[in-house]
Design a protein around this motif. Structure first.
Motif, mmCIF file in Angstrom:
data_model
loop_
_atom_site.group_PDB
_atom_site.id
_atom_site.type_symbol
_atom_site.label_atom_id
_atom_site.label_comp_id
_atom_site.label_asym_id
_atom_site.label_seq_id
_atom_site.Cartn_x
_atom_site.Cartn_y
_atom_site.Cartn_z
ATOM 1 N N GLY A 159 0.841 -1.186 0.000
ATOM 2 C CA GLY A 159 0.000 0.000 0.000
ATOM 3 C C GLY A 159 0.875 1.234 0.000
ATOM 4 O O GLY A 159 2.102 1.167 0.081
ATOM 5 N N ARG A 207 -3.532 1.209 5.091
ATOM 6 C CA ARG A 207 -3.726 -0.233 4.937
ATOM 7 C C ARG A 207 -2.927 -1.037 5.968
ATOM 8 O O ARG A 207 -1.786 -0.712 6.286
ATOM 9 C CB ARG A 207 -3.286 -0.689 3.555
ATOM 10 C CG ARG A 207 -4.241 -0.345 2.425
ATOM 11 C CD ARG A 207 -3.702 -0.929 1.124
ATOM 12 N NE ARG A 207 -4.607 -0.670 -0.004
ATOM 13 C CZ ARG A 207 -4.370 -1.074 -1.238
ATOM 14 N NH1 ARG A 207 -3.253 -1.758 -1.507
ATOM 15 N NH2 ARG A 207 -5.222 -0.807 -2.212
ATOM 16 N N ILE A 222 -5.681 -7.410 2.202
ATOM 17 C CA ILE A 222 -5.873 -6.146 2.910
ATOM 18 C C ILE A 222 -6.902 -6.341 4.011
ATOM 19 O O ILE A 222 -8.015 -6.826 3.767
ATOM 20 C CB ILE A 222 -6.329 -5.045 1.940
ATOM 21 C CG1 ILE A 222 -5.305 -4.869 0.814
ATOM 22 C CG2 ILE A 222 -6.543 -3.731 2.676
ATOM 23 C CD1 ILE A 222 -5.788 -3.979 -0.308
#
Length: 404
Positions: free
Chosen positions: A97, A121, A138
Motif C-alpha cells: 500500500g 492499509r 488487505i
C-alpha cells in the motif's frame, strides 16, 4: 557487533543506496560502546525504511531472511543471505500500500503484517517454507472513532476522555500538567461532532506488534486508535479498537512483561498504557482499555514529533525519541506496569532521531537528518542516556536491526 541499517534512497530524498551494515565495537566486547563505522551496503533496495528478520523455522535459519519495506514503492521485499554480509532478493516485491513503513513477522514465521502510512492499509502476507511473501490480503479498513456519527464525547478504550485528562494532569504534577491535552474542556472538540474536518482525517497505519496469545496490535496514527486483531482463514479479523485522545497520533508500541502495552504518540508526544481486562460477562476474550499515560517530558517543544519507543533490558525504563527538539525521553515503569513516570529528557546527539535500540549498556540512535548513528552510554542506576560516546556517518538512516 553488527547491525543492518535501513534508510531512505533518492526516491525519498535520501542518500542511501540500499540497506547497509553498521559495525559497533567488537563482537566479544562487553559493551556496544566501541568505535562505530558504516561498512557499506549489503543489498541494493529503494528506500528500505524498515527492516525485520525472519524468526527462524525448520526450513529458514534465524536471520537468513530479512524483510524490507520499500516505502516509496509501497512494497515489501524479502532478501535471503548469500554470504556473511550479502543478501539478494528472495522473489519479487509484493505490493502492500501507499508508503509502506513497517513490517512485522509472526513468531512462527507463517505470515507477516505490513503497515502503510499513506493509505492506512494493514496487509497480511503468507510466507512460504523459504520465507518468500505472497498472497497479500488487505485487512478491513479503519473507521475514525472521532469521525461522522461519533458521539460528541468519544470514549478511549472505555475510559471517559475528560476524566482521563483530569487524572493525567493530576498525576503529571505542576511541572507537566500543561502538556496534557484539554479533553476536559467545557466545549468538546469540533472534530468529534462529525463536521467536515473530521470527515477528511486520513487513516495512517504505522506499526504492528505480535502480542502473547496470538493477538496482533496495530496503530493508526491518523485515527488515534490502536486496533487488535486475530489471524483467521480469510485474513486478519479485528476484535477490538481502543481510541486514544484525539490528535495524539499513536505511532509505535512496546509490549511489557507485566502484560501492558505502551504506546508512544507522535503528534502529542505522550506515552499511553493499555491493559487487558476480563470480559464483563465472565466469558469471552479479554478487553483492552486505556489505563494511564503521561507526557514524555517538560522539555518537548511545539512542533515536536515522537518516533521510536524502546525498552531497557530489565524492562524498568522506556526510551522515546523526539524529533524537532532532537531529544530522548526516559520514562520509568512503576507499580505493576500500569504507571509510567518521566525521568529525563536529554540530547539525542543527532538531528532527526528516527530510530534507536538498547544494546547492552548503550543506546544506539539513528539520526535521519544528520545522516549519522550515535551511541549514548546508559546510566545503569538512573537509566538515563549520557553524552554521545561515539558517532559514525551513515546515509539517511531510518532503522537499526541487530544482525544475526
Amino acid at each position: 557487533m553488527r547491525f543492518w541499517l535501513g534508510g531512505y534512497t533518492a526516491d525519498m530524498d535520501g542518500t542511501a543506496t540500499g540497506w547497509g551494515m553498521l559495525l559497533a565495537g567488537a563482537a566479544d566486547d562487553a559493551s556496544a560502546g566501541g568505535a562505530l563505522a558504516f561498512a557499506g551496503d549489503v543489498a541494493a533496495a529503494d528506500s528500505p525504511s524498515w527492516l525485520t528478520a525472519h524468526p527462524g523455522s525448520v526450513t529458514v535459519a534465524r536471520g537468513d531472511v530479512v524483510y524490507a519495506t520499500l516505502e516509496a514503492r509501497g512494497q515489501v521485499q524479502a532478501f535471503r543471505r548469500t554470504g556473511d554480509a550479502t543478501f539478494v532478493p528472495l522473489g519479487p516485491p509484493v505490493d502492500a500500500g501507499e508508503a509502506a513503513c513497517h513490517v512485522a513477522v509472526a513468531p512462527d514465521g507463517r505470515f507477516l503484517v505490513a503497515s502503510c502510512w499513506g493509505d492506512g492499509r494493514v496487509v497480511r502476507m503468507d510466507l512460504d517454507a523459504a520465507g518468500r511473501p505472497s498472497s497479500p490480503v488487505i485487512a478491513p479498513a479503519a473507521v475514525d472513532p472521532y469521525g461522522p456519527g461519533a458521539a460528541a464525547e468519544p470514549r478511549a478504550g472505555d475510559i471517559d476522555l475528560a476524566a482521563a485528562a483530569r487524572a493525567l494532569r493530576e498525576a503529571a504534577g505542576a511541572e507537566f500538567a500543561h502538556l496534557v491535552p484539554d479533553h476536559d474542556a467545557d466545549e468538546p472538540p469540533t472534530e468529534a461532532t462529525g463536521g467536515d474536518e473530521a470527515s477528511v482525517r486520513p487513516s495512517r497505519a504505522h506499526q504492528a506488534v505480535f502480542l502473547p496469545g496470538g493477538l496482533i496490535a496495530t496503530t493508526d496514527l491518523g485515527y488515534d486508535a490502536v486496533r487488535l486483531w486475530r489471524d483467521g482463514a480469510s485474513g486478519l479479523r479485528q476484535v477490538q479498537e481502543v481510541a486514544l485522545p484525539m490528535g495524539s497520533g499513536p505511532r509505535h508500541m512496546v509490549w511489557h512483561p507485566s502484560g501492558h502495552l505502551y504506546v508512544v504518540t507522535e503528534t502529542s508526544c505522550e506515552l499511553f498504557v493499555l491493559a487487558p481486562f476480563p470480559p464483563a460477562t465472565g466469558s469471552g476474550p479479554e478487553v483492552w482499555r486505556l489505563v494511564g499515560g503521561t507526557p514524555l517530558g517538560a522539555g518537548t517543544l511545539p512542533g515536536d514529533s515522537a518516533a521510536e519507543l524502546a525498552m531497557s533490558r530489565d524492562a524498568e525504563f522506556l526510551y522515546a525519541g523526539v524529533r524537532g527538539s532532537n531529544t530522548i525521553a526516559t520514562l520509568r515503569v512503576r507499580g505493576a506496569g500500569e504507571l509510567v513516570q518521566p525521568v529525563a529528557l536529554v540530547d539525542a546527539g543527532v538531528d532527526g532521531p528516527r530510530h534507536h535500540l538498547v544494546v547492552r549498556d548503550i543506546l544506539l540512535v539513528a539520526g535521519q537528518l544528520s545522516e549519522e548513528v550515535a551511541s549514548l552510554t546508559l546510566d545503569l542506576r538512573t537509566g538515563v542516556p549520557g553524552r554521545v560516546r561515539r558517532r559514525a556517518a551513515a546515509p539517511s538512516p531510518t532503522c537499526l536491526l541487530p544482525a544475526r
